[in-house]
Design an enzyme around this catalytic site. Structure first.
Site, mmCIF file in Angstrom:
data_model
loop_
_atom_site.group_PDB
_atom_site.id
_atom_site.type_symbol
_atom_site.label_atom_id
_atom_site.label_comp_id
_atom_site.label_asym_id
_atom_site.label_seq_id
_atom_site.Cartn_x
_atom_site.Cartn_y
_atom_site.Cartn_z
ATOM 1 N N LYS A 71 0.865 -1.186 0.000
ATOM 2 C CA LYS A 71 0.000 0.000 0.000
ATOM 3 C C LYS A 71 0.901 1.236 0.000
ATOM 4 O O LYS A 71 1.930 1.257 0.692
ATOM 5 C CB LYS A 71 -0.888 -0.028 1.248
ATOM 6 C CG LYS A 71 -1.895 1.121 1.324
ATOM 7 C CD LYS A 71 -2.864 0.951 2.499
ATOM 8 C CE LYS A 71 -3.875 2.083 2.571
ATOM 9 N NZ LYS A 71 -4.844 1.921 3.677
ATOM 10 N N SER B 279 -9.907 2.256 2.788
ATOM 11 C CA SER B 279 -8.979 2.987 1.960
ATOM 12 C C SER B 279 -7.986 2.106 1.204
ATOM 13 O O SER B 279 -7.361 2.581 0.255
ATOM 14 C CB SER B 279 -8.198 3.987 2.813
ATOM 15 O OG SER B 279 -7.367 3.306 3.742
ATOM 16 N N SER C 287 -10.264 -0.223 6.967
ATOM 17 C CA SER C 287 -9.665 -0.163 5.623
ATOM 18 C C SER C 287 -8.954 -1.405 5.128
ATOM 19 O O SER C 287 -8.550 -1.444 3.972
ATOM 20 C CB SER C 287 -8.697 1.008 5.535
ATOM 21 O OG SER C 287 -9.420 2.192 5.390
HETATM 22 N N1 GLN Z 1 -13.357 4.600 6.131
HETATM 23 C C1 GLN Z 1 -12.780 5.032 7.371
HETATM 24 C C2 GLN Z 1 -12.339 6.454 7.247
HETATM 25 O O1 GLN Z 1 -12.585 7.027 6.251
HETATM 26 C C3 GLN Z 1 -11.628 4.157 7.749
HETATM 27 C C4 GLN Z 1 -10.410 4.402 6.951
HETATM 28 C C5 GLN Z 1 -9.267 3.562 7.361
HETATM 29 O O2 GLN Z 1 -9.440 2.535 8.025
HETATM 30 N N2 GLN Z 1 -8.071 4.006 6.994
HETATM 31 O O3 GLN Z 1 -11.741 7.006 8.102
#
Ligand code: GLN
Length: 486
Positions: free
Chosen positions: A78, A153, A177
């Protein structure tokens, strides 16, 4: 069987048995990336020369018989992990020109294990999002339906593995995410206990919640990768100094007598019928494997989304203050003075979602509102942990859906932050409590994958992987590959 149908475990076996070399394997994946990634957009950066160089080294180690179990197997990272000499964008314009001067511990551990890095995967800007649509590099498509999101994400990680443009990937999970994109793309995703995997060199979003983990085809692969990723790191003050078990040794343990808690709040309104049906069938399967089911309650889990959207923005407003146009990344053209430099660099360098969160976080931490918002959210966080603590007195694992719906259409929720935030209604409480959680493929609803979430007590990753692996021995959902990408 084509090479890209194989799991990490099978690829490692093939390398050991000299059925193919790491260079051949790496080239095979580079070819697939070249063929497919224009369609999917799962990579921000592909590093072919570096990958082939690492592959040659791995092949040499195999000849000498000094190779570790995954030596020579390709993997993609990532783009939140710093990689010395390779762009680390974090999905942002702010870091579009950032070449990290050092390497994240997770990436370093992968390198030491001989894994070959194919490139860096697309993601929501600074990991803020649930659909990969906030990326500066554009949205990623879900290989199961190109008109839909892969989740976020870690959307590039999930789409890349699902389309077999890499056999496995790393992800990070602050509020879901790893698990949510794994669910939306029919993959196995593991978010470890907070502190199990080093955060050093992983660009910080919300430091008390962020945790890295594997996104793979199978639980066995997740165990192999976690063996490499986990462990104490003196460079991360929240990293736990306790030995890492070999996660592969307990995969086959019996599930006879396993007590599964089903939180009634996870099966209430808001859950899509098709998803509910698949989860019910998965639970039936677990009963056949010898498990028993107990209804439990996590009463404060309903407050997890509001508490998270105070705490995560508060931490991000502090973490992202370092991006000021002076020390890192983007700088505006022709600043009039220092204030103008700060304002325009940040104004031009950050996207809308990131700005929204910096504003909310700064507000929640400001002197007049700190008690009302930040402190209150921290108290709620404690209550949420208490709910889980009580639940784990009577059950071994908690199960439920990972996501309330299957993959949604690109653009469908991007204009409505609240609807987007609700994607993580079942995952966020786990981060607030710091617990480990997994998502595994459990079936399909209208042709789209559904993920089963498995939550464990602190540092029970081995148990989660065992519970997931036994299910994967008697089901084949995790073997399905998106049509067109076979
Ligand atoms: N969707 C959540 C957010 O927007 C979690 C994102 C994540 O786990 N990095 O914060």
């Amino acid at each position: 069987m084509p090479l890209h149908h194989k799991t990490l475990a099978e690829l490692a076996q093939g390398l050991r048995d000299k059925h193919f070399s790491s260079v051949e394997l790496t080239q095979h994946y580079l070819n697939r990336i070249a063929q497919w990634d224009k369609t999917l957009n799962s990579y921000v950066t592909v590093t072919p020369e570096r990958a082939l160089q690492q592959a040659r080294q791995a092949d040499a180690l195999r000849v000498k018989n000094t190779a570790g179990p995954l030596c020579g197997v390709p993997l993609a990272q990532k783009d939140i992990f710093c990689t010395h000499g390779v762009k680390t964008s974090c999905g942002s314009k702010m870091l579009d020109n950032f070449i990290a001067p050092y390497t994240a511990t997770v990436v370093e551990k992968c390198q030491e294990a001989g894994l070959v890095m194919l490139g860096k995967l697309n993601m929501d800007e600074f990991a803020m999002g649930s659909s990969n649509e906030t990326s500066f590099y554009g949205p990623v498509k879900n290989p199961w339906d190109l008109t839909r999101v892969p989740g976020g994400s870690s959307g590039g990680s999930a789409a890349g593995v699902a389309a077999r443009l890499t056999p496995a990937a790393t992800g990070t999970d602050t509020g879901g995410s790893i698990r949510q994109p794994a669910a939306l793309c029919n993959l196995t995703g593991l978010k470890p206990t907070y502190g199990r995997v080093s955060r050093w060199g992983m660009i910080a979003f919300a430091s008390s919640l962020d945790q890295a983990g594997p996104i793979t085809q199978t639980a066995q692969d997740a165990a192999l990768l976690l063996n490499i990723m986990a462990g104490f790191d003196s460079k991360d003050s929240t990293s736990l100094d306790s030995p890492v078990p070999d996660y592969t040794t307990t995969l086959k343990d019996t599930l006879q007598g396993l007590r599964i808690g089903l939180p009634k709040e996870f099966f209430a309104t808001g859950l899509d019928d098709g998803v509910a049906r698949v989860i019910d069938e998965a639970i039936t399967q677990y009963k056949k494997l010898g498990a028993s089911v107990v209804e439990i309650s996590l009463p404060t889990s309903q407050l997890s989304v509001p508490a998270y959207y105070v705490i995560a923005p508060a931490e991000c407003s502090s973490n992202l203050s370092r991006f000021d146009g002076v020390r890192f990344g983007y700088r505006c053209a022709n600043p009039a003075d220092l204030l103008d430099l700060y304002q325009r660099s940040r104004g031009e360098g950050f996207g809308a979602e990131v700005k929204r969160r910096i504003m909310i976080g700064t507000y929640a931490l400001s002197a007049g509102y700190y008690d009302a918002y930040y402190l209150k959210a921290q108290k709620v966080r404690r209550l949420i942990s208490g709910d889980f603590k009580r639940a784990f007195e009577n059950v071994d694992v908690i199960m439920g859906p990972t996501s309330p719906t299957t993959a949604f259409k690109l653009g469908e929720r991007s204009e409505d932050p609240i609807t987007m935030y609700l994607c993580d209604i079942y995952t966020i409480a786990v981060n607030l409590a710091g617990l480990p959680g997994m998502s595994i493929p459990a079936g399909f609803s209208q042709g789209l994958p559904v993920g089963l979430q498995i939550i464990g007590n602190y540092f029970t990753e081995a148990k989660l992987l065992n519970v997931a692996h036994r299910y994967q021995q008697v089901t084949d959902w995790h073997k399905r590959i998106p049509p067109g990408f076979e």
